[in-house]
Design an enzyme around this catalytic site. Structure first.
Site, mmCIF file in Angstrom:
data_model
loop_
_atom_site.group_PDB
_atom_site.id
_atom_site.type_symbol
_atom_site.label_atom_id
_atom_site.label_comp_id
_atom_site.label_asym_id
_atom_site.label_seq_id
_atom_site.Cartn_x
_atom_site.Cartn_y
_atom_site.Cartn_z
ATOM 1 N N CYS A 167 12.248 13.491 -8.408
ATOM 2 C CA CYS A 167 12.548 14.332 -9.571
ATOM 3 C C CYS A 167 12.955 13.448 -10.750
ATOM 4 O O CYS A 167 13.757 12.525 -10.602
ATOM 5 C CB CYS A 167 13.672 15.320 -9.245
ATOM 6 S SG CYS A 167 14.102 16.313 -10.692
ATOM 7 N N ASN A 187 0.835 -1.205 0.000
ATOM 8 C CA ASN A 187 0.000 0.000 0.000
ATOM 9 C C ASN A 187 0.866 1.251 0.000
ATOM 10 O O ASN A 187 1.939 1.285 0.602
ATOM 11 C CB ASN A 187 -0.924 0.012 1.228
ATOM 12 C CG ASN A 187 -1.855 -1.185 1.217
ATOM 13 O OD1 ASN A 187 -2.017 -1.823 0.179
ATOM 14 N ND2 ASN A 187 -2.451 -1.500 2.352
ATOM 15 N N VAL A 188 0.342 2.284 -0.649
ATOM 16 C CA VAL A 188 1.092 3.537 -0.751
ATOM 17 C C VAL A 188 0.397 4.637 0.050
ATOM 18 O O VAL A 188 0.761 5.807 -0.027
ATOM 19 C CB VAL A 188 1.245 3.970 -2.236
ATOM 20 C CG1 VAL A 188 2.118 2.976 -2.997
ATOM 21 C CG2 VAL A 188 -0.115 4.104 -2.937
ATOM 22 N N CYS A 190 17.008 15.036 -11.435
ATOM 23 C CA CYS A 190 18.072 14.904 -10.426
ATOM 24 C C CYS A 190 17.803 13.754 -9.443
ATOM 25 O O CYS A 190 18.674 13.384 -8.668
ATOM 26 C CB CYS A 190 18.295 16.221 -9.674
ATOM 27 S SG CYS A 190 16.970 16.654 -8.530
ATOM 28 N N SER A 201 -4.464 -9.700 -3.103
ATOM 29 C CA SER A 201 -4.822 -10.750 -4.056
ATOM 30 C C SER A 201 -3.593 -11.601 -4.384
ATOM 31 O O SER A 201 -3.722 -12.642 -5.020
ATOM 32 C CB SER A 201 -5.402 -10.124 -5.324
ATOM 33 O OG SER A 201 -4.490 -9.188 -5.847
ATOM 34 N N HIS A 261 6.058 -0.682 -2.632
ATOM 35 C CA HIS A 261 5.572 -0.022 -3.852
ATOM 36 C C HIS A 261 5.609 1.507 -3.761
ATOM 37 O O HIS A 261 4.961 2.187 -4.544
ATOM 38 C CB HIS A 261 4.148 -0.497 -4.194
ATOM 39 C CG HIS A 261 4.095 -1.907 -4.687
ATOM 40 N ND1 HIS A 261 2.936 -2.628 -4.825
ATOM 41 C CD2 HIS A 261 5.094 -2.742 -5.095
ATOM 42 C CE1 HIS A 261 3.209 -3.836 -5.288
ATOM 43 N NE2 HIS A 261 4.511 -3.934 -5.455
HETATM 44 P P1 OAD Z 1 -5.955 -6.065 -4.853
HETATM 45 O O1 OAD Z 1 -7.031 -5.093 -5.141
HETATM 46 O O2 OAD Z 1 -5.416 -6.863 -5.985
HETATM 47 O O3 OAD Z 1 -6.487 -7.101 -3.780
HETATM 48 C C1 OAD Z 1 -7.135 -6.698 -2.619
HETATM 49 C C2 OAD Z 1 -7.457 -7.927 -1.815
HETATM 50 O O4 OAD Z 1 -8.031 -7.510 -0.601
HETATM 51 C C3 OAD Z 1 -8.454 -8.886 -2.482
HETATM 52 O O5 OAD Z 1 -7.939 -10.201 -2.415
HETATM 53 C C4 OAD Z 1 -9.721 -8.744 -1.620
HETATM 54 O O6 OAD Z 1 -10.421 -9.960 -1.502
HETATM 55 C C5 OAD Z 1 -9.126 -8.342 -0.289
HETATM 56 N N1 OAD Z 1 -10.015 -7.560 0.584
HETATM 57 C C6 OAD Z 1 -10.896 -6.591 0.244
HETATM 58 N N2 OAD Z 1 -11.474 -6.067 1.324
HETATM 59 C C7 OAD Z 1 -10.952 -6.718 2.403
HETATM 60 C C8 OAD Z 1 -11.154 -6.645 3.807
HETATM 61 N N3 OAD Z 1 -11.996 -5.777 4.350
HETATM 62 N N4 OAD Z 1 -10.441 -7.482 4.596
HETATM 63 C C9 OAD Z 1 -9.570 -8.380 4.056
HETATM 64 N N5 OAD Z 1 -9.358 -8.491 2.741
HETATM 65 C C10 OAD Z 1 -10.014 -7.680 1.921
HETATM 66 O O7 OAD Z 1 -4.809 -5.277 -4.070
HETATM 67 P P2 OAD Z 1 -3.280 -5.692 -3.804
HETATM 68 O O8 OAD Z 1 -3.147 -7.153 -3.650
HETATM 69 O O9 OAD Z 1 -2.798 -4.817 -2.723
HETATM 70 O O10 OAD Z 1 0.676 -2.083 -7.265
HETATM 71 O O11 OAD Z 1 -2.626 -5.264 -5.169
HETATM 72 C C11 OAD Z 1 -1.250 -5.389 -5.323
HETATM 73 C C12 OAD Z 1 -0.693 -4.311 -6.190
HETATM 74 O O12 OAD Z 1 -1.432 -4.240 -7.410
HETATM 75 C C13 OAD Z 1 -0.831 -2.913 -5.654
HETATM 76 O O13 OAD Z 1 0.148 -2.582 -4.706
HETATM 77 C C14 OAD Z 1 -0.692 -2.081 -6.872
HETATM 78 C C15 OAD Z 1 -1.516 -2.872 -7.841
HETATM 79 O O14 OAD Z 1 -1.105 -2.853 -9.102
HETATM 80 C C16 OAD Z 1 1.243 -0.956 -7.674
HETATM 81 O O15 OAD Z 1 0.686 0.121 -7.664
HETATM 82 C C17 OAD Z 1 2.646 -1.140 -8.126
#
Ligand code: OAD
Length: 255
Positions: A132, A107-108, A135, A194, A124
């Site tokens: 920048c 998470n960001v 630079c 996910s 991430h």
């Molecule tokens: P995703 O959106 O792919 O997955 C979110 C996950 O959270 C899913 O598996 C949902 O089932 C689960 N979820 C949703 N609500 C929830 C809750 N209340 N409690 C528990 N689980 C819950 O997000 P990420 O896996 O974080 O990268 O995605 C990974 C990366 O993909 C991100 O960091 C981003 C994106 O591209 C960059 O920006 C480089």
């Protein structure tokens, strides 16, 4: 609670009770209950935007104004939300395993730190920082609004968000620390991700395979994921309920 859920909870509590070191891999799901949409849900953040347009270096080259509009909206959203009980439970866990607990987050939004977590590896990047394009200076600007096309005060070139986009490498030192935490832990909690984006998701096999015996991997998610086959224990439900429940069962007080 069904027998299956109770069994998984007991197994998770047993593993955590034995653990000397704990690591967490968190994703967008942990912030969902704070009001930040996840990426791959129906209401996902990418809706209306192709990933290539807003989260790749090529997209930025093509239309930096659009990319900044997208990230400025995310910065405004992050400014308006608060950590939820899932974040707070992780803070309590860190106090329990003091010096032996780390969060590698995809998470960001900075909500782990706002909640009070200290050892957080943002693999991430962060919405708070700019980099920048000439630079390379990285600066923490908080979440205050930025101009449509912010410029570097030092060299005048265009700034970009200090976010890892698709086709880019993770920041070396941060990623090294995250891998180290996964390699050394006895339990890896995989929360709200996910687990489809690599290399972040490879922290799971790193935790399982670096030592013998490997770490116990516990998945906390609303639903089963790509990682579910790999993990040892699955706890399915909102992280804002599961993580505080785990703390309660472990006798860890949540602030
Ligand atoms: P995703 O959106 O792919 O997955 C979110 C996950 O959270 C899913 O598996 C949902 O089932 C689960 N979820 C949703 N609500 C929830 C809750 N209340 N409690 C528990 N689980 C819950 O997000 P990420 O896996 O974080 O990268 O995605 C990974 C990366 O993909 C991100 O960091 C981003 C994106 O591209 C960059 O920006 C480089």
């Amino acid at each position: 609670m069904t027998d299956g859920v109770e069994q998984s909870l007991s197994a998770a509590v047993e593993a955590l009770n034995r653990a000397r070191r704990v690591a967490v891999l968190s994703g967008a799901g942990v912030s969902a209950e704070s009001g930040i949409p996840t990426f791959r849900a129906a209401d996902g953040l990418w809706e209306g935007h192709r990933i290539e347009d807003v989260a790749t270096p090529i997209g930025f080259q093509r239309d930096p104004r659009l990319v900044w509009k997208f990230y400025n909206a995310r910065r405004a959203n992050a400014r308006s939300v608060k950590p939820n009980p899932g974040h707070l439970a992780l803070v309590a866990m860190e106090r329990h395993w003091v010096g032996r607990f780390a969060i590698a987050t995809q998470n960001v939004d900075g909500l782990h730190q706002t909640a009070g977590s200290r050892t957080v590896y943002e693999v991430h990047g962060s919405l708070r920082r700019t980099r920048c394009t000439r630079c390379g200076e990285i600066r923490d600007r908080g979440l205050d609004p930025l101009p449509d096309l912010p410029q570097c005060e030092g060299c005048g070139a265009m700034l970009r968000p200090d976010i890892v986009w698709f086709h880019e490498s993770l920041p070396e030192d941060v990623w090294w620390n995250a891998q180290q935490a996964a390699a050394e832990c006895d339990v890896l909690l995989v929360v709200g991700t996910s687990a489809v984006v690599y290399p972040a998701a490879s922290l799971i096999p790193i935790a399982q395979q670096t030592r013998d015996p490997g770490a116990t991997v516990i998945e906390c998610n609303l639903t089963r994921t790509d990682a579910s086959q790999m993990v040892d224990i699955g706890l399915y439900g909102p992280s804002g309920i599961i993580l505080p429940t785990l703390c309660q069962r472990l006798g860890i007080e949540v602030p």
